[in-house]
Design an enzyme around this catalytic site. Sequence first.
Site, short mmCIF file in Angstrom:
data_model
loop_
_atom_site.label_atom_id
_atom_site.label_comp_id
_atom_site.label_asym_id
_atom_site.label_seq_id
_atom_site.Cartn_x
_atom_site.Cartn_y
_atom_site.Cartn_z
N VAL A 200 47.51 -24.97 33.23
CA VAL A 200 47.25 -23.75 34.02
C VAL A 200 48.46 -23.46 34.91
CG1 VAL A 200 45.78 -22.79 35.84
CG2 VAL A 200 44.76 -24.06 33.95
N GLY A 202 51.27 -22.79 33.58
CA GLY A 202 52.18 -23.66 32.83
C GLY A 202 53.52 -23.02 32.53
N GLY A 203 53.78 -21.85 33.09
CA GLY A 203 55.08 -21.19 32.90
C GLY A 203 55.35 -20.91 31.44
N ASP A 224 49.23 -18.57 31.75
CA ASP A 224 50.06 -18.09 32.86
C ASP A 224 49.91 -16.59 32.95
OD1 ASP A 224 52.40 -17.67 34.77
OD2 ASP A 224 52.58 -19.81 34.41
N ARG A 225 50.56 -15.99 33.93
CA ARG A 225 50.50 -14.55 34.09
C ARG A 225 50.98 -13.88 32.80
NH1 ARG A 225 54.31 -12.88 37.77
NH2 ARG A 225 55.43 -14.82 37.48
N ASP A 244 44.54 -14.79 34.30
CA ASP A 244 44.51 -15.06 35.74
C ASP A 244 43.62 -16.28 35.98
OD1 ASP A 244 44.22 -15.10 38.44
OD2 ASP A 244 43.65 -13.00 38.64
N MET A 245 44.21 -17.34 36.52
CA MET A 245 43.45 -18.58 36.74
C MET A 245 42.32 -18.40 37.75
SD MET A 245 46.39 -20.68 38.75
CE MET A 245 47.21 -19.99 40.19
N LYS A 258 50.51 -28.37 37.23
CA LYS A 258 51.74 -28.97 37.77
C LYS A 258 52.43 -27.97 38.69
CE LYS A 258 56.42 -30.37 36.75
NZ LYS A 258 57.15 -29.15 37.08
N HIS A 262 50.28 -26.35 45.22
CA HIS A 262 51.04 -26.30 46.49
C HIS A 262 51.44 -24.87 46.87
CE1 HIS A 262 55.48 -26.89 44.88
NE2 HIS A 262 54.83 -25.97 44.22
N1 SAH Z 1 53.68 -25.43 36.08
C1 SAH Z 1 54.99 -24.85 35.93
C2 SAH Z 1 55.22 -23.61 36.80
C3 SAH Z 1 54.96 -23.81 38.26
S1 SAH Z 1 55.26 -22.36 39.22
C4 SAH Z 1 56.05 -25.89 36.23
O1 SAH Z 1 55.79 -26.84 36.96
O2 SAH Z 1 57.17 -25.74 35.76
C5 SAH Z 1 53.64 -21.69 39.39
C6 SAH Z 1 53.18 -20.96 38.14
O3 SAH Z 1 51.91 -20.36 38.43
C7 SAH Z 1 54.09 -19.81 37.72
O4 SAH Z 1 54.44 -19.96 36.37
C8 SAH Z 1 53.23 -18.57 37.94
O5 SAH Z 1 53.52 -17.52 37.05
C9 SAH Z 1 51.84 -19.12 37.76
N2 SAH Z 1 50.78 -18.28 38.34
C10 SAH Z 1 50.80 -17.66 39.55
N3 SAH Z 1 49.65 -16.98 39.74
C11 SAH Z 1 48.90 -17.18 38.63
C12 SAH Z 1 47.61 -16.73 38.23
N4 SAH Z 1 46.86 -15.97 39.04
N5 SAH Z 1 47.12 -17.13 37.02
C13 SAH Z 1 47.87 -17.91 36.20
N6 SAH Z 1 49.12 -18.38 36.54
C14 SAH Z 1 49.62 -18.01 37.73
#
Ligand code: SAH
Length: 358
Positions: A200, A202-203, A224-225, A244-245, A258, A262
């Site tokens: 979730v 997960g970029g 991801d978005r 959208d999570m 991951k 935070h």
């Molecule tokens: N897990 C990845 C990215 C971390 S950055 C890594 O560690 O490399 C946080 C991620 O959350 C971003 O990719 C962003 O696009 C995603 N994100 C932000 N809001 C979100 C939402 N509402 N639903 C799903 N993903 C979301």
Amino acid sequence: MASNNDLKASEMFEGLLHLYKHLHSYALDGMSIRWMIELGIPDIIHNHDQPITLTELVSILQIPPTKVRAVHSLLRYLAHSGFLEIVRDHHNTEEKEAYALTAASQLLVKDTHLSLAPMAELLINPSGGLVWSHLKKWTYEDDLTLFDVSLGSNAWGFLGKNQEKNNLFNKAMASDSQMMNVALRGCNWVFEGVESIVDVGGGTGTTAKAISDAFPNVKCTVLDRQQVVENLSGTNDLKYVGGDMFESIPKADAVLLKWVLHNWSDKDCKKILENCKEAISGKGKRGKVIVIESVINEGQDEHGITGLKLLMDVKMSCLFNGKERSEEEWKKLFVEAGFQSYKISPLTGHLSLIQIYP
Ligand code: SAH
């Protein structure tokens, strides 16, 4: 506690030293690393196969003679800061000084499978400095983030409107996630019995690919978005879902988060974790959520590790209304989201792997 009047001269000079080290390094500490990357110095040293002398470097980079002294000065400072190693060769009576990469600058070589150059590009740029210049205004703006105050929208809104920055951000995150290829190597016990996992937030899927490579029995989905995943094509073992999570998370044996929680407040994290719990419901013993994040532990961590975690806490607090959390804070969050137990294991120098069970 010392007041100005009763400070001994030596203590005052020590204070002055401390202050000057910080005042003068503002901008320069970051920008000297950026300079090194822009000139391709880590790549040049890497390709040179042995430590490189100043003369050799100057010749490769075609640096004008007027700048050689100052370039030497920058290299010496970078060496002092741990980004280069000065190697002295006493061959042929004449002493030769050369520069080698350190473990830190090895990670700045571009286009290797473990390069953090994209992260450096994201983090060290003048517009980032501009955002931080609004810190005083931000203090009085109720619950607005520093992004809201300086750029007029929150981080995700800003990235949503800026495709170029969005790509830069995704590449930077992906570069960090490449470390998971190494970090997850010894984690068979985490993935035992897990047949499907959703990463979730997960970029662009770097962590999911690492999992899929290391544990071929695990089917991965990246949520991801929409904007992040829309042009990515999956495989049999790796699927991309735009969504959208906060709305819903695809069902799986396990959910991975991951560096996601935070970014969010406790209230938002509770909602995300409740949706994760829903996604793994009915999976019996296999069902778990895997959180990869820092755990602040000032009592036990080495001073430098705590320094990084506290620095990240400031960034998460100001930029996102998020935070880095101590074990107590994590525990409270897990209990509030309805989880029964958790287990924290060390993963990398500053990240832990937390498994939480419904
Ligand atoms: N897990 C990845 C990215 C971390 S950055 C890594 O560690 O490399 C946080 C991620 O959350 C971003 O990719 C962003 O696009 C995603 N994100 C932000 N809001 C979100 C939402 N509402 N639903 C799903 N993903 C979301």
